[in-house]
Enzyme design. Structure first.
Site, mmCIF file in Angstrom:
data_model
loop_
_atom_site.group_PDB
_atom_site.id
_atom_site.type_symbol
_atom_site.label_atom_id
_atom_site.label_comp_id
_atom_site.label_asym_id
_atom_site.label_seq_id
_atom_site.Cartn_x
_atom_site.Cartn_y
_atom_site.Cartn_z
ATOM 1 N N PHE A 243 1.005 -1.272 0.045
ATOM 2 C CA PHE A 243 0.056 0.057 -0.057
ATOM 3 C C PHE A 243 0.942 1.325 0.041
ATOM 4 O O PHE A 243 1.615 1.472 0.823
ATOM 5 C CB PHE A 243 -0.897 0.057 1.296
ATOM 6 C CG PHE A 243 -1.884 1.195 1.466
ATOM 7 C CD1 PHE A 243 -3.055 1.383 0.550
ATOM 8 C CD2 PHE A 243 -1.364 2.518 2.187
ATOM 9 C CE1 PHE A 243 -3.558 2.434 0.782
ATOM 10 C CE2 PHE A 243 -1.994 3.488 2.276
ATOM 11 C CZ PHE A 243 -3.456 3.478 1.567
ATOM 12 N N GLY A 244 0.734 2.089 -1.217
ATOM 13 C CA GLY A 244 1.369 3.392 -0.970
ATOM 14 C C GLY A 244 0.587 4.495 -0.655
ATOM 15 O O GLY A 244 -0.739 4.546 -1.332
ATOM 16 N N GLY B 88 2.357 7.811 -0.101
ATOM 17 C CA GLY B 88 2.887 9.065 -0.609
ATOM 18 C C GLY B 88 3.564 9.017 -2.082
ATOM 19 O O GLY B 88 2.832 8.841 -2.784
ATOM 20 N N SER B 89 4.914 9.206 -2.168
ATOM 21 C CA SER B 89 5.254 9.194 -3.585
ATOM 22 C C SER B 89 5.219 7.867 -4.036
ATOM 23 O O SER B 89 5.283 7.798 -5.290
ATOM 24 C CB SER B 89 6.807 9.427 -3.494
ATOM 25 O OG SER B 89 7.592 8.516 -2.662
ATOM 26 N N GLU C 122 12.970 3.405 0.172
ATOM 27 C CA GLU C 122 12.615 3.994 1.451
ATOM 28 C C GLU C 122 13.745 3.779 2.507
ATOM 29 O O GLU C 122 13.051 3.853 3.795
ATOM 30 C CB GLU C 122 11.213 3.313 1.934
ATOM 31 C CG GLU C 122 10.147 3.079 0.763
ATOM 32 C CD GLU C 122 9.673 4.314 0.285
ATOM 33 O OE1 GLU C 122 9.615 5.234 1.266
ATOM 34 O OE2 GLU C 122 9.259 4.753 -0.720
#
Ligand code: SIN
Length: 174
Positions: free
Chosen positions: A13-14, A16-17, A88
């Site tokens: 699950f993203g 942000g960027s 990350e």
């Protein structure tokens, strides 16, 4: 780290960027959300959207009861995690959480989260002060302002509202 080792694929699950810059191969993507998490510009960025002398701010997730964070989920193979861990690396750790897809089904998936005890964590500030810091920062991945605008545009294109993100964007545009 080995939670998904017995699976051929997993869902990431993203929020942000990872919503607007999916620079990794994926098998499928679906709009999704996670519950009891709030997206906040509380993580410092010394390596992407700022420098060690002039850190920017990027999003992390803060536990907050009943809050819903909307984003994009990707089905990936575990091979992609090496690239994602590197991307990350500035304070984010893998964490397992329940992902709810638009349409109703849900399953256990992965998020990258930078919590308060990582060295780059900057913490809470009023949105206007966050915007001021962001307006002055840029790094190897580009300007910190662009990170905010691209995230806000991506959320709008998914018809999602995030007051914190949109308020920071408003101050930046002003
Ligand atoms: C994410 O997008 O899910 C993590 C934070 C970021 O890389 O901006």
């Amino acid at each position: 780290m080995d939670h998904f080792n017995d699976q051929d694929t997993l869902w990431l699950f993203g929020y942000g960027s990872l919503i607007y810059k999916a620079d990794f191969p994926y098998l499928e993507k679906r709009p999704a959300s996670i519950k009891n998490w709030a997206r906040r510009f509380w993580q410092g960025s010394h390596d992407h959207r700022g420098t060690p002398e002039n850190p920017g701010r990027v999003v992390t997730l803060i536990q907050e009861s009943e809050m819903i964070c909307h984003g994009m989920a990707y089905r990936i193979t575990p091979d992609e995690l090496r690239h994602l861990d590197y991307r990350e690396k500035n304070g984010y750790l893998r964490c397992v959480t329940e992902i709810a897809f638009e349409g109703g089904d849900s399953l256990e998936g992965l998020i990258y989260i930078a919590d308060h005890d990582n060295a780059a964590f900057l913490g809470e500030l009023p949105e206007e002060a966050i915007a001021r810091q962001i307006s002055r920062a840029s790094g190897p991945s580009g300007s910190n302002t662009d990170y905010v605008i691209e995230l806000a545009n991506a959320l709008r294109s998914m018809n999602k509202i995030d007051d914190h993100v949109f308020l920071i964007e408003k101050y930046l545009l002003e």
